[in-house]
Structure formats: structure tokens, C-alpha cells
Design an enzyme around this catalytic site. Structure first.
Site, PDB file in Angstrom:
ATOM      1  N   ASP A 167       0.884  -1.256  -0.096  1.00 32.65           N
ATOM      2  CA  ASP A 167      -0.001  -0.105   0.097  1.00 32.65           C
ATOM      3  C   ASP A 167       0.734   1.460  -0.102  1.00 32.65           C
ATOM      4  OD1 ASP A 167       0.545  -0.376   2.913  1.00 32.65           O
ATOM      5  OD2 ASP A 167      -0.611   1.386   3.078  1.00 32.65           O
ATOM      6  N   ASP A 193       5.878   0.386   2.921  1.00 31.97           N
ATOM      7  CA  ASP A 193       6.090  -1.110   3.802  1.00 31.97           C
ATOM      8  C   ASP A 193       5.624  -1.901   2.678  1.00 31.97           C
ATOM      9  OD1 ASP A 193       3.247  -0.814   3.594  1.00 31.97           O
ATOM     10  OD2 ASP A 193       2.993  -0.835   5.855  1.00 31.97           O
ATOM     11  N   TYR A 253      -4.990   0.138   9.215  1.00 34.64           N
ATOM     12  CA  TYR A 253      -6.071   0.648   8.438  1.00 34.64           C
ATOM     13  C   TYR A 253      -7.397   0.455   9.315  1.00 34.64           C
ATOM     14  CZ  TYR A 253      -2.919   2.145   4.729  1.00 34.64           C
ATOM     15  OH  TYR A 253      -1.895   2.494   4.258  1.00 34.64           O
ATOM     16  N   GLU A 301       6.459   9.698   2.972  1.00 33.78           N
ATOM     17  CA  GLU A 301       6.033   8.266   2.414  1.00 33.78           C
ATOM     18  C   GLU A 301       4.849   8.304   1.335  1.00 33.78           C
ATOM     19  OE1 GLU A 301       4.316   5.724   5.434  1.00 33.78           O
ATOM     20  OE2 GLU A 301       4.524   3.996   4.270  1.00 33.78           O
TER      21      GLU A 301
END
Ligand SMILES: *[C@@H]1O[C@H](CO)[C@@H](O)[C@H](O)[C@H]1NC(C)=O
Ligand SMILES: *[C@@H]1O[C@H](CO)[C@@H](O)[C@H](O)[C@H]1NC(C)=O
Length: 498
Positions: A85, A88, A236, A478
Site C-alpha cells: 500500500d 511497507d 488501517y 511516504e
């Protein structure tokens, strides 16, 4: 005479030179003409850098290699494929499905403006949907993620040589998760529209599965946090509940099937969102679908009752967001340089997702020949387009830092993004296995990343428009798939307005 002529031609040259410099300075400082076609290509290419599984020979981002080929083995399923996603190596199906829904919506609305990138955009959708089909191949079971997020986040490792636990997590009829199943149903339904024309069999497959997964999500209701706890929260975590995903999925099923039952489901359940009073009406992202639902159904509402003058909920979405609106939400702010901000970690997903909604709504309004009224301010569809362009241009370089927030776009962009694969040497350069903590020196290094994750858009600047470009500042540095997905639609439009 001769002297005078020479003198005046020199002064003319001087004048032209000065004019030229002034002109160049003007062009650079306004810098409005971005190469949207280049940005569009790169925004889609980024998804190749996030691929998990066996890479095809057509893979263009060459420094990435096969990874996580045995995902799903622990539960007797083949779950290879799909996307990491962000920076990571976990495959979180909840944000992955949202990314897929928005990529599909980008293609549905703006595919005509994508030119030769259209095919790459559909490939980006298919990389997710092939995996989502695997994740839903068993009745009354929906895979939620692959990878132990605690284990993964403890390591700084290339996906290609991960040795962290690749545990697969799923929800079932006994341990349900209606938000994740609902979003997967939305992804399958919206993507079935994308493939309808040129791959009808695949499209039909997606649609049948979407119906099956929606039925599961609606019938066996529950929060995936209650079923899976620390494996999904705080990563999430679905803060906004599952009601929005169920309505969102039904709205997409209506769009895909044109069946009245789905429309009735939406109309019947939408009051449950209660969002005009809860302040959620301007929310749109992997967690919260409220604003997206209102804009998605606005087209149908407008065409079903073009004579009606009732303000649509989508109008309230607009008035909640626009800076000049007297009813703008206090939760939405703008930096001095003009970027939309919300009080949360990775901000850039907000300007891209909300700009996508406003641009999309502008087109529905134009078709219906309508404007939006925010208190005493009249908002034209043109204003919505201009707003979206302002946000996109900020991302591409019209900002106080005079940098692009898309990796590899323009001549100044983030160099130390928080992304394991990008920051570590590629397999080509360093074939030997890098263990869990072998990546730490690369993580801590102040040197630029080793591999360019072309097209990745990062979390973005701080509220004062400054950007630190430091790997450990992950809220800024990120990239995520759901920052890029709406940008694909926006860039397609500004590349070739239609
Ligand atoms: C998730 O579940 C835990 C444990 O039951 C609870 O403390 C937490 O508030 C829940 N989070 C959400 C967002 O529902
Ligand atoms: C159409 O809009 C009008 C005016 O707002 C409203 O009175 C009427 O109920 C609407 N009709 C339908 C079918 O929604």
C-alpha cells in the site's frame, strides 16, 4: 547615421534581451504550464513499483523483482499479487480496494483523456482485481490482508527478500468485516465497468463476484476490528464504521448493473449516514466514503430530476471544502501556499481525493446546467475545475518550495522517500539477501534513495508549506497508492480537458 543606427540596434538588442529575461522570469515564477501528460504517465507507472507477486515481462519499473510468491500458503490459498500500500510490504486489502475503486472511477470519468496511458491505467486496475478475485474466491470468506504488520514495520527490508511473517487474515460469516468486504465489492463493481467493453468475460466475472461479496458484507454485519483486533487496528482501522462502505458498494453496483434494487438500497440507507449533522460530509478517503457517495449518485439524481431545484448533498460537499464558502468546515484548512489540509498524518491524500470529487462533480453540473449555491456565494462548475487545477499545480511545483511532490517529475522533487524498496539497493546491484535490520544504515543515511520510485506522490509538505525530505518523517515522505489513484483522473483531465 551609421553610428546612430549601430547605437540604436545595440539598444534594441539590449531591450530585447531585457524583455527576454523578464519574460523568462515571468514564465518561471508563474510556472502554470506543467507537462500534465508526463505527470499522468508517471502517476500510473508508480503502481508498478508497488506490485507484489510475479512480475510480467512487460514490467517497466525494472529495479523491482518478484516478491511474496507464497502469500496465502498458510491458509491454503494462492494470494500472490496485489499491491503494497505504501512504503511497507504489507498487503492491506481495505486501502487497496479503495485505491482500485478510485482508479476505476478515474478511468470511467477521464479514460478518454488518457491517450496511450489508458492501457497502463487498466493494467494498474487489473493488477489489483486479479488479486481481489483471489481474496474472495471462497464463499463467505474475504481475505483482509497478507503480512503481519507488527513484524513488517519492525524491519527495513526489500519486498524481494522479506522474511517477516506473511500471515493471511480473513473475515468470515462468523467473524465479519462489512467495511472491508463492502469496499472490495465497490472495487469489483467499479472495475467491472472499466472492462465491460474490451474484456466482457472478465467484467462479468468481476460483477458476479461484486454481488456475492456485497451480499456477504450486508448480511453478516460487523466491524473488522471486532474480528481481527490488533492485526487491523491501529493500521488501517475503520474509524467511520461500515455503513458508508455498504452504501458506496450498492451505489457502484447500481452503476454497474442499472438494477433498481441497488438504487433503492442507496436511497433507503443514505439517511443513516446522518452526515449533514456529524460533520462527515466533507470526508473522503480509504476510511470514510461519505463525500464520494454524494458525488457518485449526484449524476443520477440530477438526471432523474433535472427540474428539481433541491440542493443536493453533493452541493454541501462543495460548500464544506471551498475556501471562499461561508459554510466551509473548520476541519478543512489551507496552507499559505494554498494546499488543502486536514488535521491528520499523511495529508496529500486529502487534496487529491477531494479535488477529484470536485472536478468530477463539475462535469455532472455542466451536463445538468447547474451551479452550486454556498450561502450568498454562487459557485460555477468552472470554479470547481479551477480549484482542482490549483491543487494539482501545487503538487507539480507551484508552491513556495518550488518543488514537485511527485518523484521523478520536474527538476526538484523528494529524494529520501519513506519506502523500503526505493531506499535500498536493488537486487541487480546487491543480489545478496538483506535481513530484517540490514536496511537500517540505508534508512538512516542522508543520501538520496537508491532507486527512483517514479511517479510516487508523497504525504507532502508541513502546514507552513515547507518540506523536510527526511526518510524518518513518514507523514511527509511516504507515498501511498491512495494518494496517486485520484491524481490519475485529475491529471488525465488537465492533460486533455474534455
Ligand atoms: C478496536 O477494538 C478495540 C478493542 O476492542 C477497541 O479498544 C478500539 O476502540 C476499537 N477501535 C475502533 C476504531 O473501533
Ligand atoms: C423533483 O424535484 C422537485 C423540486 O425540488 C421535487 O418537488 C420533486 O419531489 C422531485 N421529484 C422526484 C421524483 O424526486
Amino acid at each position: 547615421m551609421g553610428m546612430r543606427l549601430r547605437f540604436s540596434s545595440i539598444s534594441l538588442m539590449l531591450l530585447l534581451f531585457v524583455l527576454g529575461v523578464v519574460l523568462i522570469v515571468q514564465v518561471v515564477s508563474n510556472d502554470v504550464k506543467h507537462n500534465y501528460a508526463d505527470a499522468l504517465s508517471k502517476s500510473i507507472l508508480f503502481f508498478e513499483g508497488q506490485r507484489s507477486g510475479r512480475l510480467p515481462s512487460s514490467q517497466r519499473m525494472k529495479w523491482r523483482k518478484d516478491s511474496a510468491l507464497h502469500d496465502g500458503n498458510d491458509i491454503g490459498m494462492d494470494l500472490s499479487g496485489g499491491y503494497y500500500d505504501a512504503g511497507d510490504n504489507v498487503k492491506f486489502n481495505f486501502p487497496m480496494a479503495f485505491t482500485t475503486t478510485i482508479l476505476s472511477w478515474s478511468i470511467i470519468e477521464f479514460g478518454k483523456s488518457m491517450g496511450s496511458d489508458y492501457v497502463h491505467a487498466t493494467e494498474a486496475v487489473k493488477w489489483a482485481t486479479d488479486y481481489l478475485l483471489k481474496s474472495t474466491s471462497i464463499q463467505n470468506k474475504v481475505v483482509v490482508q497478507v503480512g503481519d504488520p507488527w513484524d513488517d514495520h519492525n524491519c527495513w527490508q526489500r519486498p524481494e527478500d522479506m522474511d517477516t511473517k506473511r500471515t493471511a487474515f480473513a473475515v468470515t460469516d462468523k467473524n465479519p468485516g462489512s467495511e472491508v468486504a463492502g469496499e472490495i465489492a465497490a472495487a469489483l463493481a467499479s472495475s467491472s465497468i472499466v472492462f465491460k467493453k474490451f474484456d466482457p468475460a472478465y467484467s462479468q466475472n468481476l460483477l458476479q463476484r461484486a454481488i456475492q461479496v456485497f451480499t456477504f458484507a450486508d448480511k453478516y454485519r460487523g466491524f473488522f476490528n471486532d474480528s481481527l483486533g490488533k492485526w487491523v487496528c491501529p493500521f488501517y482501522c475503520d474509524w467511520s464504521g461500515y455503513q458508508d462502505e455498504l452504501i458506496w458498494a450498492a451505489a457502484w453496483l447500481y452503476k454497474a448493473t442499472n438494477q433498481q434494487t441497488y438504487w433503492n438500497y442507496v436511497v433507503k440507507n443514505i439517511p443513516l449516514l446522518n452526515d449533514k449533522y456529524s460533520g462527515k460530509i466533507g470526508e473522503f478517503g480509504w476510511d470514510d466514503k461519505h463525500a464520494g457517495i454524494h458525488v457518485l449518485i449526484a449524476n443520477d439524481l440530477l438526471s432523474k430530476n433535472s427540474s428539481g431545484n433541491n440542493a443536493l448533498a453533493a452541493d454541501i460537499v462543495v460548500c464544506t471544502i471551498l475556501p471562499e464558502s461561508p459554510t466551509k468546515s473548520s476541519g478543512i484548512k489551507y496552507s499559505p501556499g494554498g494546499l488543502l489540509f486536514k488535521d491528520m498524518g499523511s495529508n496529500m491524500q486529502n487534496p487529491t481525493a477531494l479535488s477529484f470529487l470536485l472536478l468530477t462533480y463539475s462535469r455532472y453540473l455542466i451536463r445538468a446546467n447547474k451551479v452550486v449555491q454556498c450561502g450568498d456565494k454562487t459557485v460555477s462548475p468552472q470554479r470547481l475545475i479551477e480549484f482542482a487545477k490549483g491543487q494539482v499545480d501545487y503538487i507539480l511545483g507551484n508552491n513556495p518550495m518550488k518543488m514537485s511532490y511527485m518523484v521523478g517529475f520536474g527538476n526538484k522533487y523528494p529524494k529520501r522517500i519513506h519506502h523500503r524498496g526505493s531506499s535500498l539497493p536493488s537486487i541487480d546491484q546487491h543480489p545478496k539477501h538483506l535481513g530484517c535490520h540490514d536496511g537500517s544504515p540505508y534508512f538512516k543515511s542522508s543520501k538520496p534513495n537508491m532507486n527512483e520510485l517514479t511517479g510516487a506522490v508523497v504525504g507532502g509538505p508541513l502546514k507552513d508549506d515547507t518540506y523536510p525530505d527526511i526518510r524518518s518523517e513518514f507523514a511527509q515522505s511516504e507515498p501511498t497508492t491512495y494518494i496517486n489513484a485520484p491524481l490519475v483522473g485529475l491529471l488525465a483531465y488537465f492533460n486533455s480537458p474534455c
